[in-house]
Design a protein around this motif. Structure first.
Motif, PDB file in Angstrom:
ATOM      1  N   ALA A   3      -7.734   5.174 -15.273  1.00 51.41           N
ATOM      2  CA  ALA A   3      -9.026   4.526 -14.998  1.00 51.41           C
ATOM      3  C   ALA A   3      -9.588   5.170 -13.743  1.00 51.41           C
ATOM      4  O   ALA A   3      -8.820   5.490 -12.820  1.00 51.41           O
ATOM      5  CB  ALA A   3      -8.835   3.029 -14.782  1.00 51.41           C
ATOM      6  N   ASP A   4     -10.910   5.350 -13.723  1.00 53.29           N
ATOM      7  CA  ASP A   4     -11.443   6.053 -12.554  1.00 53.29           C
ATOM      8  C   ASP A   4     -11.223   5.204 -11.293  1.00 53.29           C
ATOM      9  O   ASP A   4     -11.185   3.967 -11.362  1.00 53.29           O
ATOM     10  CB  ASP A   4     -12.930   6.409 -12.760  1.00 53.29           C
ATOM     11  N   PRO A   5     -11.036   5.871 -10.146  1.00 56.08           N
ATOM     12  CA  PRO A   5     -10.694   5.161  -8.900  1.00 56.08           C
ATOM     13  C   PRO A   5     -11.705   4.074  -8.549  1.00 56.08           C
ATOM     14  O   PRO A   5     -11.323   3.035  -7.997  1.00 56.08           O
ATOM     15  CB  PRO A   5     -10.697   6.271  -7.848  1.00 56.08           C
ATOM     16  N   GLN A   6     -12.972   4.309  -8.913  1.00 55.84           N
ATOM     17  CA  GLN A   6     -14.008   3.313  -8.610  1.00 55.84           C
ATOM     18  C   GLN A   6     -13.705   1.992  -9.330  1.00 55.84           C
ATOM     19  O   GLN A   6     -13.783   0.915  -8.746  1.00 55.84           O
ATOM     20  CB  GLN A   6     -15.370   3.880  -9.053  1.00 55.84           C
ATOM     21  N   SER A   7     -13.320   2.113 -10.605  1.00 58.73           N
ATOM     22  CA  SER A   7     -12.975   0.913 -11.376  1.00 58.73           C
ATOM     23  C   SER A   7     -11.744   0.239 -10.781  1.00 58.73           C
ATOM     24  O   SER A   7     -11.665  -0.995 -10.707  1.00 58.73           O
ATOM     25  CB  SER A   7     -12.692   1.279 -12.830  1.00 58.73           C
ATOM     26  N   GLN A   8     -10.791   1.064 -10.372  1.00 59.30           N
ATOM     27  CA  GLN A   8      -9.562   0.492  -9.796  1.00 59.30           C
ATOM     28  C   GLN A   8      -9.896  -0.320  -8.543  1.00 59.30           C
ATOM     29  O   GLN A   8      -9.328  -1.383  -8.305  1.00 59.30           O
ATOM     30  CB  GLN A   8      -8.566   1.601  -9.469  1.00 59.30           C
ATOM     31  N   ALA A 196      -3.901  -7.451  -9.333  1.00 63.13           N
ATOM     32  CA  ALA A 196      -3.926  -6.164  -8.634  1.00 63.13           C
ATOM     33  C   ALA A 196      -3.826  -6.400  -7.145  1.00 63.13           C
ATOM     34  O   ALA A 196      -4.191  -7.464  -6.651  1.00 63.13           O
ATOM     35  CB  ALA A 196      -5.232  -5.431  -8.944  1.00 63.13           C
ATOM     36  N   ALA A 197      -3.289  -5.407  -6.436  1.00 61.17           N
ATOM     37  CA  ALA A 197      -3.139  -5.546  -4.994  1.00 61.17           C
ATOM     38  C   ALA A 197      -3.432  -4.211  -4.323  1.00 61.17           C
ATOM     39  O   ALA A 197      -3.238  -3.148  -4.909  1.00 61.17           O
ATOM     40  CB  ALA A 197      -1.726  -6.020  -4.652  1.00 61.17           C
ATOM     41  N   LEU A 198      -3.892  -4.330  -3.095  1.00 55.97           N
ATOM     42  CA  LEU A 198      -4.161  -3.128  -2.319  1.00 55.97           C
ATOM     43  C   LEU A 198      -2.843  -2.580  -1.770  1.00 55.97           C
ATOM     44  O   LEU A 198      -1.966  -3.331  -1.356  1.00 55.97           O
ATOM     45  CB  LEU A 198      -5.104  -3.498  -1.155  1.00 55.97           C
ATOM     46  N   LEU A 199      -2.766  -1.264  -1.825  1.00 52.94           N
ATOM     47  CA  LEU A 199      -1.654  -0.613  -1.122  1.00 52.94           C
ATOM     48  C   LEU A 199      -2.174  -0.315   0.277  1.00 52.94           C
ATOM     49  O   LEU A 199      -3.087   0.497   0.459  1.00 52.94           O
ATOM     50  CB  LEU A 199      -1.266   0.685  -1.845  1.00 52.94           C
ATOM     51  N   VAL A 219       3.607   7.782  -5.802  1.00 53.19           N
ATOM     52  CA  VAL A 219       2.216   7.308  -5.772  1.00 53.19           C
ATOM     53  C   VAL A 219       1.312   8.406  -5.200  1.00 53.19           C
ATOM     54  O   VAL A 219       0.204   8.650  -5.687  1.00 53.19           O
ATOM     55  CB  VAL A 219       2.101   6.010  -4.933  1.00 53.19           C
ATOM     56  N   ARG A 220       1.831   9.090  -4.175  1.00 48.19           N
ATOM     57  CA  ARG A 220       1.047  10.152  -3.540  1.00 48.19           C
ATOM     58  C   ARG A 220       0.764  11.273  -4.538  1.00 48.19           C
ATOM     59  O   ARG A 220      -0.332  11.830  -4.576  1.00 48.19           O
ATOM     60  CB  ARG A 220       1.818  10.699  -2.331  1.00 48.19           C
ATOM     61  N   ALA A 221       1.759  11.529  -5.365  1.00 43.36           N
ATOM     62  CA  ALA A 221       1.644  12.640  -6.314  1.00 43.36           C
ATOM     63  C   ALA A 221       0.788  12.251  -7.533  1.00 43.36           C
ATOM     64  O   ALA A 221       0.290  13.127  -8.247  1.00 43.36           O
ATOM     65  CB  ALA A 221       3.040  13.058  -6.778  1.00 43.36           C
ATOM     66  N   ALA A 222       0.634  10.954  -7.742  1.00 45.48           N
ATOM     67  CA  ALA A 222      -0.094  10.510  -8.939  1.00 45.48           C
ATOM     68  C   ALA A 222      -1.562  10.901  -8.849  1.00 45.48           C
ATOM     69  O   ALA A 222      -2.159  10.877  -7.762  1.00 45.48           O
ATOM     70  CB  ALA A 222       0.045   8.999  -9.094  1.00 45.48           C
ATOM     71  N   CYS A 233       6.669  -5.800  -7.817  1.00 46.38           N
ATOM     72  CA  CYS A 233       6.015  -6.958  -8.433  1.00 46.38           C
ATOM     73  C   CYS A 233       5.226  -6.590  -9.687  1.00 46.38           C
ATOM     74  O   CYS A 233       4.665  -7.474 -10.333  1.00 46.38           O
ATOM     75  CB  CYS A 233       5.115  -7.672  -7.413  1.00 46.38           C
ATOM     76  N   ARG A 234       5.177  -5.319 -10.019  1.00 48.88           N
ATOM     77  CA  ARG A 234       4.522  -4.801 -11.217  1.00 48.88           C
ATOM     78  C   ARG A 234       3.003  -4.980 -11.208  1.00 48.88           C
ATOM     79  O   ARG A 234       2.332  -4.807 -12.231  1.00 48.88           O
ATOM     80  CB  ARG A 234       5.105  -5.437 -12.509  1.00 48.88           C
ATOM     81  N   ARG A 235       2.437  -5.333 -10.077  1.00 43.93           N
ATOM     82  CA  ARG A 235       0.981  -5.452 -10.024  1.00 43.93           C
ATOM     83  C   ARG A 235       0.355  -4.065  -9.976  1.00 43.93           C
ATOM     84  O   ARG A 235       1.003  -3.101  -9.563  1.00 43.93           O
ATOM     85  CB  ARG A 235       0.555  -6.253  -8.790  1.00 43.93           C
ATOM     86  N   ILE A 236      -0.915  -4.002 -10.378  1.00 46.19           N
ATOM     87  CA  ILE A 236      -1.636  -2.746 -10.265  1.00 46.19           C
ATOM     88  C   ILE A 236      -1.828  -2.476  -8.774  1.00 46.19           C
ATOM     89  O   ILE A 236      -2.327  -3.336  -8.037  1.00 46.19           O
ATOM     90  CB  ILE A 236      -3.007  -2.812 -10.962  1.00 46.19           C
ATOM     91  N   LEU A 237      -1.425  -1.311  -8.354  1.00 49.59           N
ATOM     92  CA  LEU A 237      -1.493  -0.949  -6.949  1.00 49.59           C
ATOM     93  C   LEU A 237      -2.748  -0.099  -6.758  1.00 49.59           C
ATOM     94  O   LEU A 237      -2.865   0.997  -7.309  1.00 49.59           O
ATOM     95  CB  LEU A 237      -0.220  -0.159  -6.594  1.00 49.59           C
ATOM     96  N   VAL A 238      -3.685  -0.622  -5.987  1.00 49.25           N
ATOM     97  CA  VAL A 238      -4.950   0.100  -5.802  1.00 49.25           C
ATOM     98  C   VAL A 238      -4.893   0.901  -4.505  1.00 49.25           C
ATOM     99  O   VAL A 238      -4.544   0.365  -3.458  1.00 49.25           O
ATOM    100  CB  VAL A 238      -6.140  -0.893  -5.770  1.00 49.25           C
ATOM    101  N   ARG A 239      -5.211   2.187  -4.637  1.00 48.52           N
ATOM    102  CA  ARG A 239      -5.151   3.071  -3.475  1.00 48.52           C
ATOM    103  C   ARG A 239      -6.550   3.219  -2.843  1.00 48.52           C
ATOM    104  O   ARG A 239      -7.535   3.389  -3.576  1.00 48.52           O
ATOM    105  CB  ARG A 239      -4.631   4.457  -3.876  1.00 48.52           C
ATOM    106  N   THR A 240      -6.595   3.102  -1.550  1.00 50.01           N
ATOM    107  CA  THR A 240      -7.849   3.367  -0.815  1.00 50.01           C
ATOM    108  C   THR A 240      -7.476   4.217   0.396  1.00 50.01           C
ATOM    109  O   THR A 240      -6.305   4.600   0.554  1.00 50.01           O
ATOM    110  CB  THR A 240      -8.504   2.049  -0.312  1.00 50.01           C
ATOM    111  N   GLU A 241      -8.447   4.453   1.267  1.00 49.16           N
ATOM    112  CA  GLU A 241      -8.144   5.268   2.484  1.00 49.16           C
ATOM    113  C   GLU A 241      -7.216   4.496   3.417  1.00 49.16           C
ATOM    114  O   GLU A 241      -6.621   5.076   4.311  1.00 49.16           O
ATOM    115  CB  GLU A 241      -9.434   5.724   3.214  1.00 49.16           C
ATOM    116  N   GLU A 242      -7.043   3.178   3.173  1.00 45.67           N
ATOM    117  CA  GLU A 242      -6.134   2.374   4.013  1.00 45.67           C
ATOM    118  C   GLU A 242      -4.681   2.480   3.560  1.00 45.67           C
ATOM    119  O   GLU A 242      -3.804   1.895   4.189  1.00 45.67           O
ATOM    120  CB  GLU A 242      -6.502   0.883   3.906  1.00 45.67           C
TER     121      GLU A 242
END
Ligand SMILES: [Zn+2]
Length: 245
Positions: A3-8, A196-199, A219-222, A233-242
């Protein structure tokens, strides 16, 4: 899943709304007015029992007083009859003497009965004041119940408005999300309460656990389009600049 990062990132907004909705539901269930109304209802049941008991006590005493009253009436009527016969002065002397004797007995009996009645009336007064006090407490509890009930209705209506606003904000968000991503999010939310949760700085904000070095590396390589999940916890991990990757 991709899914595109914006949607995530939209998932984070959705998760924030869902957290608010869960809090609203929790507040709805735990309003202090629920417990207060339960307590008042229990109190009213007890007071109603007390009222019935107090009323029975008053009624019993009324019946006793009426019975003694009737006895007094009978004694008085009998004495009146005796006196009339005595005043007429006819009949054998022995009979008149017996009448005289009976009048003495009747006078004593009347005195006893009147004492009894007095005592019963005092007890009735006490029973009535018990009844009055219970009735007063019932009225107070009913008034309190109405107040708490109105307060609860107002609190629930505020929560309804809050919920409505959140649901209105939620709807357009879900429409902007790809169907498969939303479905995954909803599935996880159903089982964990949060989809979903923020990483943030290497830590999953869903379960608050720090990712292991190897998970972090994965995750970095993904690919940014890859939907990654927290290993804990199997939640969707959302990546941002944080995210601190
Ligand atoms: Zn996690």
């Amino acid at each position: 899943m991709k899914a595109d990062p914006q949607s995530q990132r939209l998932l984070l907004e959705l998760a924030a709304i869902d957290t608010s909705l869960a809090q609203i539901a929790h507040r709805r269930r735990t309003l202090p007015e629920h417990a207060e109304l339960d307590r008042l209802d229990r109190e009213l049941v007890t007071l109603e029992d007390d009222r019935v008991r107090a009323q029975v006590a008053v009624d019993d005493l009324d019946r006793d007083i009426a019975r003694v009253d009737k006895d007094v009436e009978q004694v008085r009527a009998r004495a009146d009859r005796d006196r009339a016969r005595l005043d007429a002065g006819t009949g054998p002397a022995k009979e008149l003497e017996a009448l005289q004797h009976e009048l003495g007995t009747l006078a004593r009996r009347q005195g006893e009965l009147e004492d009894q009645e007095l005592e019963l009336m005092e007890r009735r007064e006490a029973a009535q004041s018990t009844l009055d006090s219970v009735v007063g407490r019932i009225e107070a509890a009913r008034t309190a119940r109405e107040e708490v009930s109105a307060r609860r209705a107002a609190a629930l209506s505020d929560l309804d408005s809050e919920q409505q606003a959140k649901e209105q904000a939620r709807q357009p968000l879900t429409e902007r999300l790809p169907v498969d991503l939303l479905e995954l999010y909803e599935k996880i939310r159903e089982s964990t309460g949060m989809g979903a949760a923020l990483l943030r700085r290497g830590r999953c904000e869903g379960c608050r656990l720090e990712l292991s070095a190897s998970d972090k590396a994965k995750v970095r390589a993904a690919d940014p389009d890859e939907v990654v999940r927290c290993e804990e916890c199997r939640r969707i991990l959302v990546r941002t600049e944080e995210s601190g990757l």
